[in-house]
Write an enzyme that holds these catalytic residues in place. Structure first.
Site, PDB file in Angstrom:
ATOM      1  N   ALA A  18      75.232 -16.415  96.162  1.00 16.55           N
ATOM      2  CA  ALA A  18      75.030 -15.345  97.220  1.00 16.55           C
ATOM      3  C   ALA A  18      73.226 -15.158  97.244  1.00 16.55           C
ATOM      4  CB  ALA A  18      75.759 -13.845  97.159  1.00 16.55           C
TER       5      ALA A  18
ATOM      6  N   HIS B 142      69.486 -14.819  97.836  1.00 17.11           N
ATOM      7  CA  HIS B 142      68.645 -14.190  98.868  1.00 17.11           C
ATOM      8  C   HIS B 142      67.044 -14.422  98.437  1.00 17.11           C
ATOM      9  CE1 HIS B 142      68.045 -11.172  95.387  1.00 17.11           C
ATOM     10  NE2 HIS B 142      69.531 -11.092  95.355  1.00 17.11           N
TER      11      HIS B 142
ATOM     12  N   HIS C 122      66.134 -14.614  94.678  1.00 12.02           N
ATOM     13  CA  HIS C 122      66.319 -15.840  94.367  1.00 12.02           C
ATOM     14  C   HIS C 122      65.373 -17.046  94.695  1.00 12.02           C
ATOM     15  CE1 HIS C 122      70.255 -14.180  94.126  1.00 12.02           C
ATOM     16  NE2 HIS C 122      70.153 -14.216  92.985  1.00 12.02           N
TER      17      HIS C 122
ATOM     18  N   GLY D  32      64.595 -12.407  87.404  1.00 14.45           N
ATOM     19  CA  GLY D  32      64.019 -11.151  88.183  1.00 14.45           C
ATOM     20  C   GLY D  32      63.915 -10.047  87.725  1.00 14.45           C
ATOM     21  N   GLU D  33      62.838  -8.988  87.757  1.00 14.21           N
ATOM     22  CA  GLU D  33      62.541  -7.749  87.416  1.00 14.21           C
ATOM     23  C   GLU D  33      63.482  -6.897  87.873  1.00 14.21           C
ATOM     24  OE1 GLU D  33      58.489  -6.829  87.518  1.00 14.21           O
ATOM     25  OE2 GLU D  33      57.764  -8.082  85.790  1.00 14.21           O
TER      26      GLU D  33
ATOM     27  N   SER E 119      72.547  -9.294  95.978  1.00 14.24           N
ATOM     28  CA  SER E 119      73.617  -9.921  96.415  1.00 14.24           C
ATOM     29  C   SER E 119      74.445  -8.709  96.828  1.00 14.24           C
ATOM     30  CB  SER E 119      74.321 -10.812  95.665  1.00 14.24           C
ATOM     31  OG  SER E 119      73.165 -11.895  95.197  1.00 14.24           O
TER      32      SER E 119
END
Ligand code: PAF
Length: 282
Positions: free
Chosen positions: A35, A37, A40, A150-151, A189
């Site tokens: 999923a 975005h 990512h 990711g943070e 997501s």
């Protein structure tokens, strides 16, 4: 655009990675649950920027979902994900079925103590054990030079950094900045669960974090009353529950009374059936 190779088994993943390694290239793994975005995509870009061959995994990991969580409903769009990965410059997509990741009972698990006592830990029992274990497996399968996270999932990032350090993994865990919608909502997501009216309300979360960060930044204000007022404001804005809204030490994740060094304002709140999390640096 260079083509994306899709692999489904550990053996094919290792073969595909070995081809790049034998050409002298380094490997950057981007673990995802699909999923995809722009958040990512930024992780794939992070790998490219460091000269790594980007390898993404797409696996909705059942062991990190609680019994009443959204495993069954979690958005899945494999064809769309492959197209996004290819456009982003990713070279290998590893999309295993559950039986490939867990061929039998997983008797070995990874627990990162302490860091999981705070924030999401108490609200999602077993979640971080599921995350650490599956990420450890993915790292062992791909054997990358770097893993990109990711943070936005700040606690996950700290847990994985600590796992890599404690287990002497020869792999750098790289944290990448949260990617936000133009109005500030952190990309997730799960944002696609939000109804249009909830989408508007959701913005209050980022505003609330910023208000707290501004109020506590100089270390003069005590954090908890400020955070409590911000949590109340989220409820007034239309959130159904606030699981936590708190200021924590950026590394240990322990709650802080006053900000004296690197800190994070972090929150988890529910809006209808959607659980949103976000955090910012102080
Ligand atoms: O952040 C995620 O999407 C997941 O927790 C991860 C790291 C891919 C492990 O399943």
């Amino acid at each position: 655009m260079k083509a994306l190779t899709v692999v489904r088994s550990v053996a094919d993943l290792r073969r595909a990675v070995a081809e790049h390694r034998s050409a002298g290239r380094t490997i950057g793994l981007v673990p995802t649950m699909g999923a995809l975005h722009e958040g990512h995509v930024s992780l794939v870009q992070g790998a490219l920027d460091r000269g790594d061959v980007p390898v993404a995994s797409i696996f909705v990991n059942p062991t990190q979902f609680g019994p009443n969580e959204d495993f069954g409903a979690y958005p899945r769009d494999e064809a769309g994900d492959f197209a996004k990965l290819e456009a982003a410059g990713c070279r290998i997509a590893y999309a295993p079925v559950v039986e490939e990741m867990y061929p039998g009972p997983q008797l070995t698990t990874i627990t990162v103590a302490g860091l999981t006592d705070h924030l999401c830990g108490p609200f999602r029992p077993g979640h971080f054990q599921g995350v650490a274990t599956v990420v450890c497996k993915l790292l062992m399968m791909a054997m990358p030079d770097r893993g990109y996270f990711g943070e936005k999932d700040y606690q996950q990032l700290q847990v994985l950094k600590r796992m890599a350090r404690d287990l002497n993994m020869p792999i750098e865990i790289v944290g990448m900045p949260t990617v936000r919608e133009p109005d500030g909502l952190a990309m997730s997501s799960r944002n696609r669960y939000l109804a249009p009216s909830e989408r508007k309300t959701a913005l209050a979360l980022y505003r609330g974090l910023n208000a707290v960060a501004d109020a506590v930044r100089d270390g003069r204000a005590s954090c908890s009353p400020v955070a409590e007022r911000a949590a109340q404001a989220l409820l007034e804005a239309g959130f159904d529950t606030v699981e936590y809204l708190t200021v924590v030490d950026a590394e240990s994740l322990a709650p802080l009374d006053r900000v004296r060094g690197p800190a994070r304002v972090a929150a988890a709140a529910r809006l209808g059936r959607t659980r949103l999390i976000d955090n910012i640096a102080v």
